[in-house]
Motif scaffolding. Structure first.
Motif, PDB file in Angstrom:
ATOM      1  N   MET A  72      26.550 120.396  24.620  1.00  0.00           N
ATOM      2  CA  MET A  72      26.186 121.492  23.567  1.00  0.00           C
ATOM      3  C   MET A  72      26.108 120.735  22.454  1.00  0.00           C
ATOM      4  O   MET A  72      26.816 119.540  22.314  1.00  0.00           O
ATOM      5  N   GLN A  73      25.188 120.955  21.385  1.00  0.00           N
ATOM      6  CA  GLN A  73      24.992 120.210  20.102  1.00  0.00           C
ATOM      7  C   GLN A  73      26.192 120.636  19.360  1.00  0.00           C
ATOM      8  O   GLN A  73      26.365 121.886  18.983  1.00  0.00           O
ATOM      9  N   GLU A  74      26.552 119.570  18.540  1.00  0.00           N
ATOM     10  CA  GLU A  74      27.538 120.032  17.491  1.00  0.00           C
ATOM     11  C   GLU A  74      27.189 120.484  16.412  1.00  0.00           C
ATOM     12  O   GLU A  74      25.899 120.273  16.015  1.00  0.00           O
ATOM     13  N   ALA A  75      27.631 121.441  15.914  1.00  0.00           N
ATOM     14  CA  ALA A  75      27.287 122.105  14.323  1.00  0.00           C
ATOM     15  C   ALA A  75      27.201 120.987  13.262  1.00  0.00           C
ATOM     16  O   ALA A  75      27.988 120.257  13.215  1.00  0.00           O
ATOM     17  N   LYS A  76      26.132 121.230  12.493  1.00  0.00           N
ATOM     18  CA  LYS A  76      25.714 120.236  11.321  1.00  0.00           C
ATOM     19  C   LYS A  76      26.229 120.869  10.282  1.00  0.00           C
ATOM     20  O   LYS A  76      25.548 122.075   9.822  1.00  0.00           O
ATOM     21  N   LEU A  77      27.146 120.681   9.263  1.00  0.00           N
ATOM     22  CA  LEU A  77      27.608 121.206   7.907  1.00  0.00           C
ATOM     23  C   LEU A  77      27.117 120.377   7.167  1.00  0.00           C
ATOM     24  O   LEU A  77      27.198 119.290   6.867  1.00  0.00           O
ATOM     25  N   GLU A  78      26.299 120.975   6.101  1.00  0.00           N
ATOM     26  CA  GLU A  78      25.977 120.347   4.780  1.00  0.00           C
ATOM     27  C   GLU A  78      26.367 121.144   3.637  1.00  0.00           C
ATOM     28  O   GLU A  78      26.588 122.244   3.445  1.00  0.00           O
ATOM     29  N   ILE A  79      26.916 120.391   2.415  1.00  0.00           N
ATOM     30  CA  ILE A  79      27.226 120.923   1.434  1.00  0.00           C
ATOM     31  C   ILE A  79      26.356 120.260   0.404  1.00  0.00           C
ATOM     32  O   ILE A  79      26.454 119.407  -0.183  1.00  0.00           O
ATOM     33  N   ARG A  80      25.627 121.586  -0.326  1.00  0.00           N
ATOM     34  CA  ARG A  80      24.659 121.301  -1.560  1.00  0.00           C
ATOM     35  C   ARG A  80      25.248 121.408  -2.780  1.00  0.00           C
ATOM     36  O   ARG A  80      26.201 122.380  -3.017  1.00  0.00           O
ATOM     37  N   GLU A  81      25.124 120.593  -3.628  1.00  0.00           N
ATOM     38  CA  GLU A  81      25.463 120.953  -5.073  1.00  0.00           C
ATOM     39  C   GLU A  81      24.313 121.217  -6.072  1.00  0.00           C
ATOM     40  O   GLU A  81      23.487 120.549  -5.971  1.00  0.00           O
ATOM     41  N   GLY A  82      24.638 121.801  -7.114  1.00  0.00           N
ATOM     42  CA  GLY A  82      23.560 121.974  -8.032  1.00  0.00           C
ATOM     43  C   GLY A  82      23.889 123.152  -9.174  1.00  0.00           C
ATOM     44  O   GLY A  82      24.885 123.885  -9.129  1.00  0.00           O
ATOM     45  N   LEU A 126      26.968 125.279  -2.024  1.00  0.00           N
ATOM     46  CA  LEU A 126      26.391 125.912  -1.324  1.00  0.00           C
ATOM     47  C   LEU A 126      26.582 125.145   0.132  1.00  0.00           C
ATOM     48  O   LEU A 126      26.145 123.964   0.447  1.00  0.00           O
ATOM     49  N   ALA A 127      27.218 125.785   1.196  1.00  0.00           N
ATOM     50  CA  ALA A 127      27.453 125.454   2.474  1.00  0.00           C
ATOM     51  C   ALA A 127      26.267 125.727   3.551  1.00  0.00           C
ATOM     52  O   ALA A 127      26.126 127.031   3.582  1.00  0.00           O
ATOM     53  N   LEU A 128      25.709 124.887   4.201  1.00  0.00           N
ATOM     54  CA  LEU A 128      24.641 125.344   4.945  1.00  0.00           C
ATOM     55  C   LEU A 128      25.324 124.715   6.583  1.00  0.00           C
ATOM     56  O   LEU A 128      25.784 123.551   6.698  1.00  0.00           O
ATOM     57  N   GLY A 179      36.124 125.294   8.989  1.00  0.00           N
ATOM     58  CA  GLY A 179      36.348 124.056   7.960  1.00  0.00           C
ATOM     59  C   GLY A 179      35.176 124.409   6.958  1.00  0.00           C
ATOM     60  O   GLY A 179      35.397 123.562   6.025  1.00  0.00           O
ATOM     61  N   ILE A 180      34.591 125.667   6.801  1.00  0.00           N
ATOM     62  CA  ILE A 180      33.454 125.466   5.774  1.00  0.00           C
ATOM     63  C   ILE A 180      34.265 125.687   4.412  1.00  0.00           C
ATOM     64  O   ILE A 180      33.718 125.127   3.548  1.00  0.00           O
ATOM     65  N   GLY A 181      35.249 126.713   4.327  1.00  0.00           N
ATOM     66  CA  GLY A 181      35.836 126.796   3.047  1.00  0.00           C
ATOM     67  C   GLY A 181      36.537 125.888   2.530  1.00  0.00           C
ATOM     68  O   GLY A 181      36.239 125.496   1.392  1.00  0.00           O
ATOM     69  N   ALA A 182      37.196 124.785   3.459  1.00  0.00           N
ATOM     70  CA  ALA A 182      37.777 123.617   3.001  1.00  0.00           C
ATOM     71  C   ALA A 182      36.799 122.603   2.600  1.00  0.00           C
ATOM     72  O   ALA A 182      36.866 122.038   1.446  1.00  0.00           O
ATOM     73  N   ALA A 183      35.741 122.751   3.370  1.00  0.00           N
ATOM     74  CA  ALA A 183      34.737 121.470   2.794  1.00  0.00           C
ATOM     75  C   ALA A 183      34.115 122.190   1.614  1.00  0.00           C
ATOM     76  O   ALA A 183      33.830 121.157   0.556  1.00  0.00           O
ATOM     77  N   LEU A 229      46.416 132.541  -0.036  1.00  0.00           N
ATOM     78  CA  LEU A 229      47.442 131.572  -0.606  1.00  0.00           C
ATOM     79  C   LEU A 229      47.886 130.369   0.363  1.00  0.00           C
ATOM     80  O   LEU A 229      47.654 129.285  -0.053  1.00  0.00           O
ATOM     81  N   GLU A 230      47.888 130.775   1.547  1.00  0.00           N
ATOM     82  CA  GLU A 230      48.171 129.466   2.500  1.00  0.00           C
ATOM     83  C   GLU A 230      47.072 128.647   2.589  1.00  0.00           C
ATOM     84  O   GLU A 230      47.266 127.324   2.696  1.00  0.00           O
ATOM     85  N   PHE A 231      45.949 128.881   2.564  1.00  0.00           N
ATOM     86  CA  PHE A 231      44.704 128.362   2.778  1.00  0.00           C
ATOM     87  C   PHE A 231      44.707 127.187   1.663  1.00  0.00           C
ATOM     88  O   PHE A 231      44.666 125.958   1.825  1.00  0.00           O
ATOM     89  N   TYR A 232      44.885 127.728   0.406  1.00  0.00           N
ATOM     90  CA  TYR A 232      44.853 126.806  -0.707  1.00  0.00           C
ATOM     91  C   TYR A 232      45.990 125.967  -0.785  1.00  0.00           C
ATOM     92  O   TYR A 232      45.768 124.790  -1.340  1.00  0.00           O
TER      93      TYR A 232
END
Length: 145
Positions: free
Chosen positions: A1-11, A51-53, A83-87, A113-116
């Motif tokens: 199975m292919q691993e998911a690719k996470l990208e964070i864009r800024e702008g 923006l997380a993709l 892990g998207i929120g953390a990223a 609260l625990e997440f942060y």
């Protein structure tokens, strides 16, 4: 199975706004019942956005206000727990550091609260309601981390 690719864009809002709008509408307005008037505060144009993709699909967003407050952190329900929120938060923290801020602040919904806290934020002050949802203020001191 292919691993998911996470990208964070800024702008800027002009570039990331259409996708961020849809994520925030789903999470805040539909899921949490926040009114449209409360969600859209008119400050998006002055913020730095993230923006997380996941595999090219927009699934999360956050914004950094000019005073280093992080807000509007939202991840679609089907993408949570990966892990998207953390990223998104790491990207916002690094952007605040690049902009020369010594402290990053946010108002956390109490269920998050625990997440942060795991990201190094410390809660301060009393609980309060924002858009009818219990929150607490939190801050992270930026040192040589």
């Amino acid at each position: 199975m292919q691993e998911a690719k996470l990208e964070i864009r800024e702008g800027r809002w002009e570039a990331l706004g259409p996708e961020a709008t849809e994520i925030r509408r789903v999470v805040f307005t539909e899921e949490q019942g926040v009114s449209r008037e409360e969600e859209w505060d008119g400050r998006d144009g002055e913020c730095h956005h993230f923006l997380a993709l996941l595999n090219g699909r927009p699934v999360g967003t956050a914004r950094l206000l000019p005073d280093a407050h992080v807000g509007r952190v939202a991840v679609l329900a089907e993408a949570r727990g990966h892990g998207i929120g953390a990223a998104l938060m790491h990207a916002a923290i690094e952007a605040a550091r690049r902009h020369g801020h010594a402290v990053v602040e946010l108002a956390s919904q109490t269920h998050a609260l625990e997440f942060y806290s795991r990201l190094g934020f410390a809660a301060h002050g009393p609980e309060f309601l924002d858009a009818g949802i219990p929150h607490r203020n939190m801050r992270l001191l930026l040192g040589d981390r």
